[in-house]
Design a protein around this motif. Sequence first.
Motif, PDB file in Angstrom:
ATOM      1  N   PRO A  59       0.801  -1.239   0.000  1.00 26.98           N
ATOM      2  CA  PRO A  59       0.000   0.000   0.000  1.00 26.98           C
ATOM      3  C   PRO A  59       0.824   1.275   0.000  1.00 26.98           C
ATOM      4  N   THR A  60       1.973   1.311   0.678  1.00 27.11           N
ATOM      5  CA  THR A  60       2.727   2.564   0.729  1.00 27.11           C
ATOM      6  C   THR A  60       3.355   2.896  -0.614  1.00 27.11           C
ATOM      7  N   TRP A  61       3.553   1.895  -1.446  1.00 27.08           N
ATOM      8  CA  TRP A  61       4.054   2.165  -2.803  1.00 27.08           C
ATOM      9  C   TRP A  61       2.887   2.363  -3.757  1.00 27.08           C
ATOM     10  N   ARG A  62       1.882   1.506  -3.625  1.00 24.65           N
ATOM     11  CA  ARG A  62       0.759   1.565  -4.564  1.00 24.65           C
ATOM     12  C   ARG A  62      -0.085   2.818  -4.343  1.00 24.65           C
ATOM     13  N   ASP A  63      -0.302   3.180  -3.107  1.00 25.01           N
ATOM     14  CA  ASP A  63      -1.112   4.360  -2.816  1.00 25.01           C
ATOM     15  C   ASP A  63      -0.301   5.631  -3.055  1.00 25.01           C
ATOM     16  N   CYS A  64      -0.882   6.554  -3.804  1.00 20.91           N
ATOM     17  CA  CYS A  64      -0.146   7.778  -4.150  1.00 20.91           C
ATOM     18  C   CYS A  64      -1.146   8.892  -4.435  1.00 20.91           C
ATOM     19  N   ALA A  65      -0.624  10.058  -4.772  1.00 22.10           N
ATOM     20  CA  ALA A  65      -1.480  11.191  -5.140  1.00 22.10           C
ATOM     21  C   ALA A  65      -1.573  11.262  -6.660  1.00 22.10           C
ATOM     22  N   CYS A  66      -2.755  11.624  -7.136  1.00 25.52           N
ATOM     23  CA  CYS A  66      -2.949  11.780  -8.579  1.00 25.52           C
ATOM     24  C   CYS A  66      -2.109  12.953  -9.078  1.00 25.52           C
ATOM     25  N   PRO A  67      -1.309  12.746 -10.111  1.00 24.81           N
ATOM     26  CA  PRO A  67      -0.478  13.851 -10.637  1.00 24.81           C
ATOM     27  C   PRO A  67      -1.317  14.994 -11.214  1.00 24.81           C
ATOM     28  N   ALA A  68      -2.595  14.718 -11.544  1.00 20.68           N
ATOM     29  CA  ALA A  68      -3.430  15.750 -12.166  1.00 20.68           C
ATOM     30  C   ALA A  68      -4.200  16.563 -11.135  1.00 20.68           C
ATOM     31  N   CYS A  69      -4.895  15.864 -10.203  1.00 20.12           N
ATOM     32  CA  CYS A  69      -5.765  16.595  -9.274  1.00 20.12           C
ATOM     33  C   CYS A  69      -5.300  16.540  -7.828  1.00 20.12           C
ATOM     34  N   GLY A  70      -4.323  15.670  -7.528  1.00 19.66           N
ATOM     35  CA  GLY A  70      -3.802  15.587  -6.174  1.00 19.66           C
ATOM     36  C   GLY A  70      -4.593  14.685  -5.263  1.00 19.66           C
ATOM     37  N   ALA A  71      -5.707  14.121  -5.734  1.00 17.80           N
ATOM     38  CA  ALA A  71      -6.524  13.243  -4.892  1.00 17.80           C
ATOM     39  C   ALA A  71      -5.822  11.898  -4.703  1.00 17.80           C
ATOM     40  N   ALA A  72      -6.333  11.125  -3.751  1.00 20.39           N
ATOM     41  CA  ALA A  72      -5.783   9.787  -3.506  1.00 20.39           C
ATOM     42  C   ALA A  72      -5.967   8.931  -4.755  1.00 20.39           C
ATOM     43  N   ALA A  73      -4.930   8.222  -5.129  1.00 23.57           N
ATOM     44  CA  ALA A  73      -4.955   7.390  -6.346  1.00 23.57           C
ATOM     45  C   ALA A  73      -4.078   6.174  -6.120  1.00 23.57           C
ATOM     46  N   LYS A  74      -4.035   5.322  -7.119  1.00 24.50           N
ATOM     47  CA  LYS A  74      -3.223   4.111  -7.012  1.00 24.50           C
ATOM     48  C   LYS A  74      -2.323   3.978  -8.239  1.00 24.50           C
ATOM     49  N   ARG A  75      -1.110   3.530  -7.994  1.00 24.67           N
ATOM     50  CA  ARG A  75      -0.184   3.308  -9.096  1.00 24.67           C
ATOM     51  C   ARG A  75      -0.576   2.068  -9.891  1.00 24.67           C
ATOM     52  N   GLU A  76      -0.199   2.070 -11.158  1.00 20.75           N
ATOM     53  CA  GLU A  76      -0.282   0.858 -11.976  1.00 20.75           C
ATOM     54  C   GLU A  76       0.702  -0.158 -11.393  1.00 20.75           C
ATOM     55  N   THR A  77       0.241  -1.367 -11.116  1.00 19.88           N
ATOM     56  CA  THR A  77       1.132  -2.377 -10.537  1.00 19.88           C
ATOM     57  C   THR A  77       1.690  -3.346 -11.575  1.00 19.88           C
ATOM     58  N   ASP A  78       1.190  -3.314 -12.801  1.00 26.09           N
ATOM     59  CA  ASP A  78       1.814  -4.113 -13.855  1.00 26.09           C
ATOM     60  C   ASP A  78       3.184  -3.520 -14.187  1.00 26.09           C
ATOM     61  N   THR A  79       4.126  -4.367 -14.513  1.00 31.00           N
ATOM     62  CA  THR A  79       5.438  -3.924 -14.981  1.00 31.00           C
ATOM     63  C   THR A  79       5.580  -4.272 -16.461  1.00 31.00           C
ATOM     64  N   MET A  80       6.630  -3.749 -17.079  1.00 40.18           N
ATOM     65  CA  MET A  80       6.788  -3.914 -18.528  1.00 40.18           C
ATOM     66  C   MET A  80       7.425  -5.266 -18.870  1.00 40.18           C
ATOM     67  N   ASP A  81       6.983  -5.806 -19.978  1.00 39.25           N
ATOM     68  CA  ASP A  81       7.618  -6.969 -20.582  1.00 39.25           C
ATOM     69  C   ASP A  81       9.119  -6.708 -20.697  1.00 39.25           C
ATOM     70  N   THR A  82       9.950  -7.702 -20.357  1.00 37.48           N
ATOM     71  CA  THR A  82      11.402  -7.483 -20.403  1.00 37.48           C
ATOM     72  C   THR A  82      11.915  -7.261 -21.828  1.00 37.48           C
ATOM     73  N   PHE A  83      11.118  -7.611 -22.849  1.00 39.50           N
ATOM     74  CA  PHE A  83      11.512  -7.281 -24.215  1.00 39.50           C
ATOM     75  C   PHE A  83      11.619  -5.769 -24.415  1.00 39.50           C
ATOM     76  N   VAL A  84      10.875  -4.992 -23.610  1.00 43.31           N
ATOM     77  CA  VAL A  84      10.976  -3.527 -23.710  1.00 43.31           C
ATOM     78  C   VAL A  84      12.384  -3.090 -23.329  1.00 43.31           C
ATOM     79  N   ASP A  85      12.915  -3.683 -22.250  1.00 43.47           N
ATOM     80  CA  ASP A  85      14.242  -3.298 -21.768  1.00 43.47           C
ATOM     81  C   ASP A  85      15.307  -3.465 -22.846  1.00 43.47           C
ATOM     82  N   SER A  86      15.184  -4.535 -23.630  1.00 47.79           N
ATOM     83  CA  SER A  86      16.223  -4.839 -24.627  1.00 47.79           C
ATOM     84  C   SER A  86      15.919  -4.231 -25.988  1.00 47.79           C
ATOM     85  N   SER A  87      14.838  -3.451 -26.090  1.00 47.56           N
ATOM     86  CA  SER A  87      14.460  -2.888 -27.390  1.00 47.56           C
ATOM     87  C   SER A  87      15.062  -1.519 -27.660  1.00 47.56           C
TER      88      SER A  87
END
Length: 848
Positions: A478-506
């Motif tokens: 929760p302390t990582w996932r819970d955050c403030a919205c960059p647009a309005c400042g309200a309570a929001a949640k981060r995207e918890t999916d990460t990128m396919d490792t093929f992105v790293d090598s592209s």
Amino acid sequence: MPRYTPAEIEARWQQAWEKDAVFKAVRSADKPKYYVLEMFPYPSGRIHMGHVRNYTMGDVIARYKLATGHNVLHPMGWDAFGMPAENAAMAIGGHPKDWTYGNIADMRAQMKPLGLSIDWSREFATCDPEYYGQQQALFLDFLQEGLVYRKNAVVNWDPVDMTVLANEQVEAGRGWRSGALVERRELTQWFFKISDHSEELLAALDSLDNWPAKVKLMQANWIGKSRGLQFAFSTIDAPVGHDRIDVYTTRPDTLLGASFVGISPDHPLAKLLERDNADVAAFCNQCRQGGTTEEAIETAEKLGLDTGIRVRHPFDTARELPVYIANFILMDYGTGAIFGCPAHDARDFEFATKYGLPIISTFLPSEDASPKLAEAFVPAKTEKVFYNLGFAGDAWQTGLEAIDAAIAFCEENGVGQGVTKYRLRDWGLSRQRYWGCPIPVVHCDTCGVVPEKKENLPIELPYDVTFDVPGNPLDRHPTWRDCACPACGAAAKRETDTMDTFVDSSWYFARFTAPHADTPTVLEDAAYWMNVDQYIGGIEHAILHLLYSRFFARAMQITGHLPESAIEPFDALFTQGMVTHEIYQTREDNGRPVYHLPEDVTDGKLADGTAVEIIPSAKMSKSKKNVVDPLSIISAYGADTARWFVLSDSPPERDVEWTASGADAAFKHLGRVWNISERILEMAPDTAGEGDDALLRAMHKTINDVTMGVESFGFNAAIAKLYAFTATLQKSKAGQAAQRQAIMTLAQLMSPMTPHLAEDIWAAQGGEGLIVTAPWPKADEAMLVDDTVTLPIQINGKRRAEIQVPADMPKEEVEKIALAHEAVIRTLDGATPKKVIVVPGRIVNVVA
């Protein structure tokens, strides 16, 4: 005479290179640049002989280009995110970060003794926040340009690893790491819009002149351009809003053979039906348990459920075809619906046979063939067959001709439209795992999906996570996932999916041009160093990694991170073969094999005298124990021996078999070269020899041949010439000056392959500076022309003798010498030859 001691020699010269920063790449307007790159490794913890071969090949090119006056960039990094680190953390109770960085330190320490000409100051790992923070910046720029988007999609779901798998990560219907049966699941995923670039990616393959033809063909097939017919079946008794079923087909010439329509379990019509029908819902869920790969679909039993809905055939509206939900149709290819033509499609034939549907032949192999088929008849599109139900009447036509005729007929009659489609689908980049690059967006109840602000990058992975519960630990933080919205400042949640490792090598190849910049690239540096002049790696990366990298280069150019000249990032590509070894095994009482390491086997036996079964050479594998530890080879023989062997025994594009005898022979040869150098040092100075000219001619021919070998990736051919010249030098009676010139040239020619030995010989013989910075020797063209030539003499088509004559001797003089040869005189027996043909420099033909 001193002995050849690689351990002492190699450490000394590596220190000298490091002290002088020989391999540090700095932009220069005075030299042409050359960027050589091997596909960077995954930090598994141990290097293997495949690494040695791959990086030695790149090193040969890098050192050669340095010697030919180029400003060389030869970097190294680590493809460091991915599932193995998480699996290791779960298995041993550690942390993926600690496991990964520990392995990087170990592998760096293992690689450095190889003496690679790498600019280690540019080193990075894709799990460094400095790297993936810039990858997040790229993502935000791609998002702004519409190159990335979010949608619901059916994916391969591994229920054990609890993550999405790419089709290529599904093997025989199971997850490539967990072995669990893969399921279809619908999730909201992020996608790169690679399909928009299908035609450009396909057409540009023609410009890649220095890529292997097989790789270009594999990419072309993956992109899968096809011309077909888009049309619709009118439905009967279908739910409101589903009065038509759209279909795309590449074989409209078989439309008259249609006997059913199939739709995907994820087709909108199927989803509507399953809401109110438990049988339909159960069948669709059953279908979703299967994989989505072509292999999985091909091998699975073909299953269908008759929906009770019918459609009218577009050519004969009196004909009604049943609509089935079928498990072998995917929603994300074409329209998610097909027409089944069992006579001319193997899957449709299996399905129709199972459900008793008509099998109607549209074309036959010959005019008098029976229309009743025992199996599907599927000719190539270029093969001519008899269309007994063709659109232009009965006729012999190729499939391509008939397809064009069918599309034209349908367009003229308002049935459908000819369209071009591509097999390439958009690239799903979402992964439900911890150890990957976080996707930099926030989910806000008010604002929706909001991009993170660039000034907040990198969005770093939290360290305090646990892996004692299956699934993505970011979802439980929760302390990582819970955050403030960059647009309005309200309570929001981060995207918890990460990128396919093929992105790293592209895009790592672009980052190497400015690895410490606070932007993804620096255009000035990218414009100087890009493109990669020579890229080297395994054929297993021929499709996805290379295709994704080509897409990324375009996306980075669109977003201003690469110049337009870098739109194709790799000018030349080389795919090397594997290093193989025999497999040694014994068997338990129950017949199960027990594998043994090569060092535990001597003359086909274990230490206790047990005979082992020897299986022919195969790719080195830890599970089969047919591995050779590079560090043990370096310890026993030195790095130069390992480098020489992996280059000398086989063409680089083919597999090379590692043998103890081969390594021993390589070591002995390098010792022989060392001894020749020591012998020359002991010769009396300024002595002339009878063989000076012959030795120097051989030297210049070797320069020419080795240069051509290195430039054409014919390393084994170049080494064969070096073997031959070593033998010539060993037997030479030339004077000390000529032999000294020859051994110093030999050292220069060997320097890309055996850099430490070469440096030592160069220094011992009084060479100026380091050999690695000495100019590459040039062949004297005059020395390449032989003074004499050997001509075979053929009499009545059979070779009988040969003569040696001056290369510029007139034909008339050659003829006189040939006719005076004892073998010719004996064969002619006093008769006059009917004809004598002299081909200068080639042959003399005598017709008796």
